[in-house]
Design an enzyme around this catalytic site. Structure first.
Site, PDB file in Angstrom:
ATOM      1  N   SER A   1     -24.700 -10.548  12.688  1.00 52.52           N
ATOM      2  CA  SER A   1     -25.911 -10.480  11.861  1.00 52.52           C
ATOM      3  C   SER A   1     -27.115 -10.052  12.673  1.00 52.52           C
ATOM      4  CB  SER A   1     -26.187 -11.857  11.250  1.00 52.52           C
ATOM      5  OG  SER A   1     -27.452 -11.876  10.601  1.00 52.52           O
TER       6      SER A   1
ATOM      7  N   TYR B   1     -28.078 -20.684  11.700  1.00 54.20           N
ATOM      8  CA  TYR B   1     -27.216 -19.577  11.281  1.00 54.20           C
ATOM      9  C   TYR B   1     -27.217 -18.483  12.341  1.00 54.20           C
ATOM     10  CZ  TYR B   1     -25.933 -15.198   9.046  1.00 54.20           C
ATOM     11  OH  TYR B   1     -25.373 -13.973   8.785  1.00 54.20           O
TER      12      TYR B   1
ATOM     13  N   LYS C   1     -24.137 -15.781  -4.795  1.00 58.26           N
ATOM     14  CA  LYS C   1     -24.901 -16.221  -3.631  1.00 58.26           C
ATOM     15  C   LYS C   1     -26.210 -16.911  -4.006  1.00 58.26           C
ATOM     16  CE  LYS C   1     -25.144 -13.405  -0.095  1.00 58.26           C
ATOM     17  NZ  LYS C   1     -24.531 -14.178   1.015  1.00 58.26           N
TER      18      LYS C   1
END
Length: 332
Positions: free
Chosen positions: A116, A139, A177
């Site tokens: 990411s 994250y 999501k």
């Protein structure tokens, strides 16, 4: 057999779709369907098997990969950048990934996994390199730590390991999501429900709505994944975006004008949309202070060096295609 973890999720199901379009159907989907709404992402796809994520993890720890495995697309993750349960995030994003890496190296099976752009922190620069990587939440840290582990193993790996750092991905199969769905999805829902779109006031030296991100279509993400599979000598950490940042105002206007075109209405300029209050602005929430990326733009040097020459879909084309898809599915 190709394994796709997170195969019922947003990017995973689009990879399965892309594999199907190439005639590949021997696919094992690994996911956690405790959120049963995700199954809609699989019903039009062709796969041969399914495994629960927890069961699959236990099996690979105890017995290794299924003997017929030819490659793994590892897309399964906790992708909530606002998550506060660090144990759950690290278990899902790091420990599971580490287990997969070890069994793939042992079996010499290609591993293509989702990293990411969040690892770059608030300000970048957005070029692959440890000096640029400053994760600001659990994250991002979980992704950063696994990338570091991969780097430490690459020189001794006899099989392919590729980490793809996704920038701001949008496109079909993300409705499950919720608040973590893409900006394009969120703005479309806002415009459909109330006829206006809310964007943040200026931040980071950018005027209202002029903060810029690298918005990339999930169709391009899937194509890059398949390119890596078809080029087994490619390994390493690689950015995947368009290489061209666009403003949130650009996204909002693309959504609005696609919707207007569908009703036979003329195209608006940004000034038109602002004057009609179809685009309005509000302050950045306090919980995002110091953590908000006002600018991202992928450096695609590694991707181009590996020979991926296709141009990424433009924002206008991608948004038009996606909004048309959302309209069609709303009517279904």
């Amino acid at each position: 057999m190709i394994v796709v973890t997170g195969g019922a999720g947003f990017i995973g199901s689009n990879i399965v779709r892309a594999l199907n379009e190439q005639g590949r159907e021997e696919i094992l989907v690994v996911d956690d369907l405790s959120d049963a709404s995700k199954v809609v992402n699989l019903t039009d796809l062709r796969t041969t098997d399914y495994a629960d994520r927890t069961t699959f993890q236990r099996e690979i720890i105890n017995h290794g990969l299924p003997a017929e495995t030819t490659a793994i697309f590892h897309q399964g993750a906790c992708s909530d950048t606002m998550a506060t349960d660090g144990q759950e995030v690290m278990q899902t994003n790091f420990t599971f990934s580490k287990n997969l890496l070890e069994v793939c190296i042992e079996a010499q099976v290609p591993l293509i996994y989702a990293s990411s752009a969040a690892v770059y922190g608030r300000d970048g620069p957005f070029s692959v390199g440890v000096k640029n990587e400053i994760p600001l939440n659990i994250y991002a840290y979980s992704k950063f730590l696994f990338d570091q582990l991969v780097r430490s193993r690459l020189s001794t790996c006899r099989s392919q390991v590729v980490g793809l750092r996704y920038f701001n991905v949008y496109g079909p199969r993300e409705a499950h999501k919720g608040r973590m769905a893409s900006v394009v999805y969120q703005l479309f829902q806002q415009f459909q429900s109330r006829g206006s779109i809310r964007l943040f006031n200026g931040t980071g030296g950018f005027p209202d709505g002029e903060q810029r991100r690298d918005f990339v279509s999930v169709e391009d993400i899937a194509l890059v994944n398949l390119y890596m599979l078809d080029h087994p000598k490619a390994s390493g950490i690689i950015n995947v975006g368009t290489g061209c940042s666009r403003s949130f105002n650009d996204v909002a206007l693309a959504v609005i004008n696609t919707c207007r075109a569908g009703h036979g209405e003329p195209e608006w300029s940004l000034q038109d949309a602002q004057q009609s209050e179809a685009i309005v602005y509000f302050p950045l929430p306090t919980e995002l202070d110091g953590k908000y990326q006002s600018f991202t733009e992928a450096d695609l040097k590694e991707l181009r060096t590996l020979g991926y020459a296709d141009e990424m879909m433009s924002l206008e084309v991608g948004v038009r295609n996606y909004v048309s898809y959302l309209h069609s599915n709303a009517k279904a």
